[in-house]
Design a protein around this motif. Sequence first.
Motif, PDB file in Angstrom:
ATOM      1  N   THR A 190       0.850  -1.187   0.000  1.00 38.03           N
ATOM      2  CA  THR A 190       0.000   0.000   0.000  1.00 38.03           C
ATOM      3  C   THR A 190       0.885   1.236   0.000  1.00 38.03           C
ATOM      4  O   THR A 190       1.900   1.278   0.688  1.00 38.03           O
ATOM      5  CB  THR A 190      -0.899   0.058   1.251  1.00 38.03           C
ATOM      6  N   ARG A 191       0.495   2.227  -0.787  1.00 38.58           N
ATOM      7  CA  ARG A 191       1.179   3.531  -0.777  1.00 38.58           C
ATOM      8  C   ARG A 191       0.107   4.598  -0.556  1.00 38.58           C
ATOM      9  O   ARG A 191      -0.936   4.586  -1.225  1.00 38.58           O
ATOM     10  CB  ARG A 191       1.920   3.760  -2.091  1.00 38.58           C
ATOM     11  N   ILE A 192       0.342   5.529   0.383  1.00 37.64           N
ATOM     12  CA  ILE A 192      -0.665   6.518   0.771  1.00 37.64           C
ATOM     13  C   ILE A 192      -0.138   7.923   0.528  1.00 37.64           C
ATOM     14  O   ILE A 192       1.021   8.228   0.817  1.00 37.64           O
ATOM     15  CB  ILE A 192      -1.040   6.361   2.258  1.00 37.64           C
ATOM     16  N   GLU A 193      -1.009   8.787  -0.015  1.00 33.85           N
ATOM     17  CA  GLU A 193      -0.662  10.202  -0.163  1.00 33.85           C
ATOM     18  C   GLU A 193      -1.939  11.022  -0.001  1.00 33.85           C
ATOM     19  O   GLU A 193      -3.049  10.497  -0.055  1.00 33.85           O
ATOM     20  CB  GLU A 193      -0.029  10.486  -1.521  1.00 33.85           C
ATOM     21  N   ALA A 194      -1.777  12.315   0.234  1.00 28.76           N
ATOM     22  CA  ALA A 194      -2.907  13.239   0.344  1.00 28.76           C
ATOM     23  C   ALA A 194      -2.888  14.174  -0.858  1.00 28.76           C
ATOM     24  O   ALA A 194      -1.826  14.578  -1.328  1.00 28.76           O
ATOM     25  CB  ALA A 194      -2.801  14.043   1.636  1.00 28.76           C
ATOM     26  N   ARG A 195      -4.088  14.484  -1.354  1.00 26.94           N
ATOM     27  CA  ARG A 195      -4.193  15.406  -2.489  1.00 26.94           C
ATOM     28  C   ARG A 195      -5.573  16.066  -2.469  1.00 26.94           C
ATOM     29  O   ARG A 195      -6.474  15.616  -1.759  1.00 26.94           O
ATOM     30  CB  ARG A 195      -3.975  14.683  -3.812  1.00 26.94           C
ATOM     31  N   HIS A 196      -5.728  17.127  -3.240  1.00 26.41           N
ATOM     32  CA  HIS A 196      -7.045  17.733  -3.399  1.00 26.41           C
ATOM     33  C   HIS A 196      -7.923  16.790  -4.220  1.00 26.41           C
ATOM     34  O   HIS A 196      -7.474  16.200  -5.202  1.00 26.41           O
ATOM     35  CB  HIS A 196      -6.933  19.085  -4.099  1.00 26.41           C
ATOM     36  N   GLY A 197      -9.170  16.646  -3.809  1.00 22.79           N
ATOM     37  CA  GLY A 197     -10.070  15.740  -4.494  1.00 22.79           C
ATOM     38  C   GLY A 197     -10.374  16.191  -5.913  1.00 22.79           C
ATOM     39  O   GLY A 197     -10.562  17.386  -6.170  1.00 22.79           O
ATOM     40  N   ALA A 198     -10.409  15.235  -6.841  1.00 19.42           N
ATOM     41  CA  ALA A 198     -10.813  15.522  -8.214  1.00 19.42           C
ATOM     42  C   ALA A 198     -12.324  15.748  -8.249  1.00 19.42           C
ATOM     43  O   ALA A 198     -13.042  15.432  -7.296  1.00 19.42           O
ATOM     44  CB  ALA A 198     -10.429  14.361  -9.129  1.00 19.42           C
ATOM     45  N   ALA A 199     -12.812  16.285  -9.372  1.00 17.92           N
ATOM     46  CA  ALA A 199     -14.222  16.661  -9.464  1.00 17.92           C
ATOM     47  C   ALA A 199     -15.149  15.479  -9.173  1.00 17.92           C
ATOM     48  O   ALA A 199     -16.135  15.619  -8.431  1.00 17.92           O
ATOM     49  CB  ALA A 199     -14.508  17.235 -10.847  1.00 17.92           C
ATOM     50  N   ASP A 200     -14.863  14.302  -9.737  1.00 17.47           N
ATOM     51  CA  ASP A 200     -15.715  13.137  -9.504  1.00 17.47           C
ATOM     52  C   ASP A 200     -15.693  12.699  -8.043  1.00 17.47           C
ATOM     53  O   ASP A 200     -16.711  12.271  -7.489  1.00 17.47           O
ATOM     54  CB  ASP A 200     -15.292  11.973 -10.402  1.00 17.47           C
ATOM     55  N   SER A 208     -16.806  19.699  -0.738  1.00 21.26           N
ATOM     56  CA  SER A 208     -16.746  20.968  -1.448  1.00 21.26           C
ATOM     57  C   SER A 208     -15.391  21.118  -2.122  1.00 21.26           C
ATOM     58  O   SER A 208     -14.407  20.471  -1.730  1.00 21.26           O
ATOM     59  CB  SER A 208     -16.993  22.131  -0.481  1.00 21.26           C
ATOM     60  N   PRO A 209     -15.299  21.962  -3.155  1.00 21.99           N
ATOM     61  CA  PRO A 209     -14.015  22.166  -3.845  1.00 21.99           C
ATOM     62  C   PRO A 209     -12.919  22.554  -2.867  1.00 21.99           C
ATOM     63  O   PRO A 209     -13.136  23.325  -1.930  1.00 21.99           O
ATOM     64  CB  PRO A 209     -14.328  23.305  -4.821  1.00 21.99           C
ATOM     65  N   GLY A 210     -11.746  21.995  -3.074  1.00 24.00           N
ATOM     66  CA  GLY A 210     -10.614  22.252  -2.195  1.00 24.00           C
ATOM     67  C   GLY A 210     -10.436  21.231  -1.094  1.00 24.00           C
ATOM     68  O   GLY A 210      -9.422  21.244  -0.392  1.00 24.00           O
ATOM     69  N   ALA A 211     -11.427  20.346  -0.917  1.00 25.94           N
ATOM     70  CA  ALA A 211     -11.332  19.342   0.145  1.00 25.94           C
ATOM     71  C   ALA A 211     -10.197  18.356  -0.149  1.00 25.94           C
ATOM     72  O   ALA A 211      -9.869  18.079  -1.294  1.00 25.94           O
ATOM     73  CB  ALA A 211     -12.644  18.595   0.294  1.00 25.94           C
ATOM     74  N   ILE A 212      -9.611  17.842   0.918  1.00 28.50           N
ATOM     75  CA  ILE A 212      -8.494  16.901   0.819  1.00 28.50           C
ATOM     76  C   ILE A 212      -9.001  15.465   0.893  1.00 28.50           C
ATOM     77  O   ILE A 212      -9.893  15.144   1.689  1.00 28.50           O
ATOM     78  CB  ILE A 212      -7.481  17.144   1.954  1.00 28.50           C
ATOM     79  N   VAL A 213      -8.438  14.604   0.046  1.00 22.26           N
ATOM     80  CA  VAL A 213      -8.713  13.166   0.132  1.00 22.26           C
ATOM     81  C   VAL A 213      -7.400  12.437   0.385  1.00 22.26           C
ATOM     82  O   VAL A 213      -6.325  12.883  -0.039  1.00 22.26           O
ATOM     83  CB  VAL A 213      -9.383  12.629  -1.146  1.00 22.26           C
ATOM     84  N   LEU A 214      -7.482  11.330   1.110  1.00 24.49           N
ATOM     85  CA  LEU A 214      -6.347  10.442   1.323  1.00 24.49           C
ATOM     86  C   LEU A 214      -6.431   9.340   0.283  1.00 24.49           C
ATOM     87  O   LEU A 214      -7.458   8.667   0.171  1.00 24.49           O
ATOM     88  CB  LEU A 214      -6.378   9.852   2.731  1.00 24.49           C
ATOM     89  N   VAL A 215      -5.375   9.151  -0.484  1.00 24.26           N
ATOM     90  CA  VAL A 215      -5.371   8.189  -1.571  1.00 24.26           C
ATOM     91  C   VAL A 215      -4.508   6.990  -1.186  1.00 24.26           C
ATOM     92  O   VAL A 215      -3.322   7.140  -0.884  1.00 24.26           O
ATOM     93  CB  VAL A 215      -4.840   8.806  -2.876  1.00 24.26           C
ATOM     94  N   ALA A 216      -5.132   5.810  -1.168  1.00 17.91           N
ATOM     95  CA  ALA A 216      -4.411   4.570  -0.885  1.00 17.91           C
ATOM     96  C   ALA A 216      -4.297   3.770  -2.179  1.00 17.91           C
ATOM     97  O   ALA A 216      -5.298   3.284  -2.700  1.00 17.91           O
ATOM     98  CB  ALA A 216      -5.131   3.755   0.185  1.00 17.91           C
ATOM     99  N   GLU A 217      -3.092   3.680  -2.697  1.00 13.29           N
ATOM    100  CA  GLU A 217      -2.807   2.856  -3.876  1.00 13.29           C
ATOM    101  C   GLU A 217      -2.355   1.492  -3.370  1.00 13.29           C
ATOM    102  O   GLU A 217      -1.497   1.411  -2.491  1.00 13.29           O
ATOM    103  CB  GLU A 217      -1.715   3.504  -4.716  1.00 13.29           C
ATOM    104  N   ALA A 218      -2.935   0.417  -3.905  1.00 19.77           N
ATOM    105  CA  ALA A 218      -2.658  -0.884  -3.299  1.00 19.77           C
ATOM    106  C   ALA A 218      -2.805  -2.025  -4.289  1.00 19.77           C
ATOM    107  O   ALA A 218      -3.480  -1.913  -5.305  1.00 19.77           O
ATOM    108  CB  ALA A 218      -3.606  -1.115  -2.113  1.00 19.77           C
ATOM    109  N   VAL A 219      -2.164  -3.131  -3.941  1.00 21.57           N
ATOM    110  CA  VAL A 219      -2.321  -4.393  -4.661  1.00 21.57           C
ATOM    111  C   VAL A 219      -2.677  -5.470  -3.652  1.00 21.57           C
ATOM    112  O   VAL A 219      -2.023  -5.595  -2.602  1.00 21.57           O
ATOM    113  CB  VAL A 219      -1.039  -4.784  -5.419  1.00 21.57           C
ATOM    114  N   ASN A 220      -3.726  -6.238  -3.962  1.00 28.97           N
ATOM    115  CA  ASN A 220      -4.073  -7.431  -3.199  1.00 28.97           C
ATOM    116  C   ASN A 220      -3.661  -8.656  -3.999  1.00 28.97           C
ATOM    117  O   ASN A 220      -3.771  -8.675  -5.231  1.00 28.97           O
ATOM    118  CB  ASN A 220      -5.577  -7.482  -2.916  1.00 28.97           C
TER     119      ASN A 220
END
Length: 247
Positions: A190-200, A208-220
């Motif tokens: 798993t690799r984790i990073e924070a970024r501003h959320g995309a429109a979808d 709301s625009p500008g909100a932060i999401v935590l992104v977990a990239e992973a392989v099972n």
Amino acid sequence: MTGQPDRIERQSGIAMWRQIADAIRAGLSGPLVDADGKLPPEKVLAERFGVNRHTVRAAIRALAHEGAVQSHQGRGTFVRRKPRLTYPIGRRTRFSEGLEGQAANRGAELIAHRKESAPADIARALDIATGAPVIRLESLGLADGMPVSRATSWFDAGRFGAIADIFARSRSVTRALAQLGVTDYVRAWTRIEARHGAADDLDHLRLSPGAIVLVAEAVNADMDGRPVQYSLSRFAADRVSLQVDGG
């Protein structure tokens, strides 16, 4: 609440209501609210930020939409003091099991799916040839009716060609994989990073625009070490904390 207005960049290209929403969100746990969690009246906020009340109202609407505040007729606007969910990431990461004891109703729903050709990065993660067919699933994770995560997952179409239909019925990747012969699997990495959320992401997670999401990239991977799922899961940072477990 006196002194100079908080700085709003009028020529920044970022809508003023969005800047104000971000500023209010940042102050929800600080001196901006009183002991009862009540926001100042719109007139006071408008004076603080040097804008009109309509702009403040738009910012508060956005915060209410994402669940950060709640307005009560005749009483004012209050912070919704809901504790963050803790989502554990470890060797056996499962959405519903991870939120057990924190939400009565947990599950996922299918947003969209399609078959596509695997680009190099996805093919590498799934240990298949570049251009091989994969099934792409877009899903939404829910806890007590509130969207907390949005995931994009890819599966080898040669092994899991029917996974979209099964997932739509079972609302669970674990149950869908079990029906397709993978009765157990573990998290390979798993690799984790924070970024501003995309429109979808903002739309589906009600942010709301500008909100932060935590992104977990992973392989099972299955118990033979063969990859079964590559995923990018976006969690609403103000609703979920990610806890990385040992092992």
